[in-house]
Design a protein around this motif. Structure first.
Motif, PDB file in Angstrom:
ATOM      1  N   HIS A 243       0.794  -1.201   0.305  1.00 45.08           N
ATOM      2  CA  HIS A 243       0.154   0.222   0.019  1.00 45.08           C
ATOM      3  C   HIS A 243       0.876   1.459   0.178  1.00 45.08           C
ATOM      4  CE1 HIS A 243      -3.207   2.958   0.923  1.00 45.08           C
ATOM      5  NE2 HIS A 243      -2.624   3.130   2.183  1.00 45.08           N
ATOM      6  N   GLN A 244       1.869   1.279   0.754  1.00 45.76           N
ATOM      7  CA  GLN A 244       2.574   2.392   1.131  1.00 45.76           C
ATOM      8  C   GLN A 244       3.493   2.769  -0.019  1.00 45.76           C
ATOM      9  OE1 GLN A 244       4.689   2.162   4.846  1.00 45.76           O
ATOM     10  NE2 GLN A 244       2.660   2.933   5.817  1.00 45.76           N
ATOM     11  N   LYS A 245       4.129   1.584  -0.550  1.00 44.65           N
ATOM     12  CA  LYS A 245       5.131   1.766  -1.850  1.00 44.65           C
ATOM     13  C   LYS A 245       4.527   1.417  -3.048  1.00 44.65           C
ATOM     14  CE  LYS A 245       8.407   0.369   1.869  1.00 44.65           C
ATOM     15  NZ  LYS A 245       9.569  -0.333   2.181  1.00 44.65           N
ATOM     16  N   GLY A 246       3.326   0.860  -3.113  1.00 43.06           N
ATOM     17  CA  GLY A 246       2.867   0.489  -4.552  1.00 43.06           C
ATOM     18  C   GLY A 246       1.584   0.942  -4.839  1.00 43.06           C
TER      19      GLY A 246
ATOM     20  N   PRO B 170       6.244 -10.025 -14.619  1.00 40.43           N
ATOM     21  CA  PRO B 170       5.716  -8.885 -14.294  1.00 40.43           C
ATOM     22  C   PRO B 170       4.293  -8.601 -15.086  1.00 40.43           C
ATOM     23  CG  PRO B 170       8.011  -8.452 -14.914  1.00 40.43           C
ATOM     24  CD  PRO B 170       7.764  -9.750 -15.266  1.00 40.43           C
ATOM     25  N   ILE B 171       3.216  -8.485 -14.270  1.00 39.57           N
ATOM     26  CA  ILE B 171       1.918  -8.391 -15.131  1.00 39.57           C
ATOM     27  C   ILE B 171       1.589  -7.109 -15.662  1.00 39.57           C
ATOM     28  CG2 ILE B 171       0.727  -7.199 -12.839  1.00 39.57           C
ATOM     29  CD1 ILE B 171      -1.548  -9.222 -13.192  1.00 39.57           C
ATOM     30  N   TRP B 172       2.406  -6.188 -15.464  1.00 41.07           N
ATOM     31  CA  TRP B 172       2.381  -4.951 -16.628  1.00 41.07           C
ATOM     32  C   TRP B 172       2.544  -5.501 -17.931  1.00 41.07           C
ATOM     33  CZ3 TRP B 172       6.246  -3.505 -19.716  1.00 41.07           C
ATOM     34  CH2 TRP B 172       7.632  -3.666 -19.167  1.00 41.07           C
ATOM     35  N   GLN B 173       3.146  -6.538 -18.080  1.00 36.06           N
ATOM     36  CA  GLN B 173       3.547  -7.035 -19.378  1.00 36.06           C
ATOM     37  C   GLN B 173       2.038  -7.466 -19.994  1.00 36.06           C
ATOM     38  OE1 GLN B 173       6.622  -9.754 -20.004  1.00 36.06           O
ATOM     39  NE2 GLN B 173       8.200  -8.263 -18.892  1.00 36.06           N
ATOM     40  N   HIS B 174       1.447  -8.362 -18.840  1.00 33.07           N
ATOM     41  CA  HIS B 174       0.194  -8.915 -19.414  1.00 33.07           C
ATOM     42  C   HIS B 174      -1.086  -7.723 -19.612  1.00 33.07           C
ATOM     43  CE1 HIS B 174       1.114 -13.218 -18.290  1.00 33.07           C
ATOM     44  NE2 HIS B 174       2.013 -12.716 -17.571  1.00 33.07           N
ATOM     45  N   MET B 175      -0.840  -6.513 -18.816  1.00 31.07           N
ATOM     46  CA  MET B 175      -1.714  -5.573 -19.076  1.00 31.07           C
ATOM     47  C   MET B 175      -1.532  -4.875 -20.537  1.00 31.07           C
ATOM     48  SD  MET B 175      -1.523  -3.454 -15.534  1.00 31.07           S
ATOM     49  CE  MET B 175      -2.455  -2.308 -15.737  1.00 31.07           C
ATOM     50  N   ASN B 176      -0.139  -4.682 -20.824  1.00 32.12           N
ATOM     51  CA  ASN B 176       0.035  -4.272 -22.218  1.00 32.12           C
ATOM     52  C   ASN B 176      -0.333  -5.197 -23.284  1.00 32.12           C
ATOM     53  OD1 ASN B 176       1.094  -1.824 -21.438  1.00 32.12           O
ATOM     54  ND2 ASN B 176       3.269  -2.583 -21.481  1.00 32.12           N
TER      55      ASN B 176
ATOM     56  N   GLU C 166       5.441  -7.202  -7.367  1.00 37.71           N
ATOM     57  CA  GLU C 166       4.628  -6.732  -8.397  1.00 37.71           C
ATOM     58  C   GLU C 166       3.828  -5.630  -8.165  1.00 37.71           C
ATOM     59  OE1 GLU C 166       3.637  -6.514 -11.899  1.00 37.71           O
ATOM     60  OE2 GLU C 166       4.890  -8.184 -11.478  1.00 37.71           O
ATOM     61  N   LEU C 167       3.206  -5.671  -7.094  1.00 33.59           N
ATOM     62  CA  LEU C 167       2.137  -4.543  -6.406  1.00 33.59           C
ATOM     63  C   LEU C 167       3.286  -3.144  -6.510  1.00 33.59           C
ATOM     64  CD1 LEU C 167      -0.172  -6.345  -3.855  1.00 33.59           C
ATOM     65  CD2 LEU C 167      -0.800  -5.293  -6.221  1.00 33.59           C
ATOM     66  N   MET C 168       4.682  -3.249  -6.290  1.00 34.45           N
ATOM     67  CA  MET C 168       5.332  -2.189  -6.023  1.00 34.45           C
ATOM     68  C   MET C 168       6.097  -1.903  -7.261  1.00 34.45           C
ATOM     69  SD  MET C 168       6.914  -2.265  -2.377  1.00 34.45           S
ATOM     70  CE  MET C 168       7.824  -3.829  -2.557  1.00 34.45           C
ATOM     71  N   ASN C 169       5.666  -2.504  -8.397  1.00 32.79           N
ATOM     72  CA  ASN C 169       6.336  -2.172  -9.761  1.00 32.79           C
ATOM     73  C   ASN C 169       6.010  -0.742 -10.208  1.00 32.79           C
ATOM     74  OD1 ASN C 169       6.980  -2.272 -12.694  1.00 32.79           O
ATOM     75  ND2 ASN C 169       6.707  -4.241 -12.413  1.00 32.79           N
ATOM     76  N   GLU C 170       6.963  -0.124 -10.331  1.00 35.15           N
ATOM     77  CA  GLU C 170       6.814   1.191 -10.951  1.00 35.15           C
ATOM     78  C   GLU C 170       6.100   1.518 -12.255  1.00 35.15           C
ATOM     79  OE1 GLU C 170      11.267   1.694 -13.060  1.00 35.15           O
ATOM     80  OE2 GLU C 170      11.010   2.770 -11.162  1.00 35.15           O
ATOM     81  N   LYS C 171       6.063   0.482 -13.080  1.00 37.12           N
ATOM     82  CA  LYS C 171       4.974   0.536 -14.038  1.00 37.12           C
ATOM     83  C   LYS C 171       3.639   0.852 -14.108  1.00 37.12           C
ATOM     84  CE  LYS C 171       8.438  -0.365 -17.273  1.00 37.12           C
ATOM     85  NZ  LYS C 171       8.839   0.720 -18.377  1.00 37.12           N
ATOM     86  N   TYR C 172       3.057   0.394 -12.814  1.00 34.22           N
ATOM     87  CA  TYR C 172       1.769   0.595 -12.791  1.00 34.22           C
ATOM     88  C   TYR C 172       1.134   2.057 -12.546  1.00 34.22           C
ATOM     89  CZ  TYR C 172       0.856  -4.394 -11.500  1.00 34.22           C
ATOM     90  OH  TYR C 172       0.836  -5.660 -11.841  1.00 34.22           O
TER      91      TYR C 172
END
Length: 248
Positions: free
Chosen positions: A25-28, A176-182, A225-231
């Motif tokens: 929560h705090q970092k992601g 990394p799930i952001w790849q799935h998002m893309n 993953e939740l702290m991935n800066e791509k989000y």
């Protein structure tokens, strides 16, 4: 603008799980969680909740983990005083639904008693979607006028999201799930539906988690993953807003 609620189950399970949720929560991008009133980490979770007022906190109603709060519910426990395992409910079963109502009522009231205004209701192991148990769950949601997770046929008079996304954990542990998002997976869900809940199970591994849960080793990867800066970048680019159940 699309809205997404990223919700961590199992707040209160243990100190390790609690710290993992707060870091996410705090970092992601974790915006919401649901608390287990009957588990050993509950008091610790309450303290952390009060230090993080922007974190939405619902109630993770529990029937298949740990012990009940009440000692007057014999039909929902084993001879050792613990809740029945999930497998008990996967076949034909008989329990006293009034006992279940009273136990879940006690769990909700315990959260209120700690000064937390719950944002919504869901349940551990999705037991709220089991026939018979669903009716108890809905009755309590109506009584407390709380939104619910969209993992069953939700009555029209209850608030919920437009979509429930339940595969975050698996994808986060693969890559990394952001790849799935893309590739139009979660991203497409957010673009298609006005409000999506993303369920996840972050946590740091401790003895309590190892002793009780079959899902432990992957939880730190979910935190990462939740702290991935791509989000934040993707959310800004695609006009996706982070929310909690308090916003619906």
């Amino acid at each position: 603008m699309s809205k997404v609620i990223i919700n961590a189950d199992d707040f209160g399970y243990s100190r390790g799980v609690n710290f993992g949720i707060i870091d996410a929560h705090q970092k992601g991008v974790l915006s919401s969680t649901t608390i287990m009133a009957n588990m050993p980490g509950f008091g610790h979770a309450v303290c952390l909740a009060k230090d993080n007022p922007d974190l939405g906190i619902g109630v993770h109603l529990t029937l298949t983990c740990g012990c009940p709060l009440l000692n007057t519910v014999p039909s929902i426990i084993t001879e050792t005083g613990e809740f029945h395992h999930l497998s008990f409910y996967e076949n034909k079963f008989e329990i006293d639904m009034q006992e279940l109502y009273m136990e879940w009522e006690a769990q909700i009231e315990k959260v209120f008693a700690q000064g937390i205004q719950p944002t919504h209701l869901d349940s551990h192991h999705h037991v709220n979607s089991i026939t018979g148990i669903t009716e108890v769950f809905v009755k309590l949601a109506r009584r407390y006028q709380l939104p619910v997770r969209n993992n069953f046929s939700v009555p029209e008079d209850l608030k919920t999201t437009n979509r429930f996304y339940a595969t975050f954990d698996r994808l986060a542990c693969e890559k990394p799930i952001w790849q799935h998002m893309n590739r139009n997976n979660l991203l497409q869900e957010c673009e298609t539906y006005e409000l999506v809940e993303v369920m996840c199970h972050p946590g740091y591994i401790d003895d309590e988690l190892l002793n009780r849960s079959s899902f432990s080793n992957n939880r730190p990867y979910i935190i990462k993953e939740l702290m991935n800066e791509k989000y934040p970048e993707l959310f800004k680019e695609y006009h996706i807003q982070l929310n909690t159940y308090a916003d619906i």
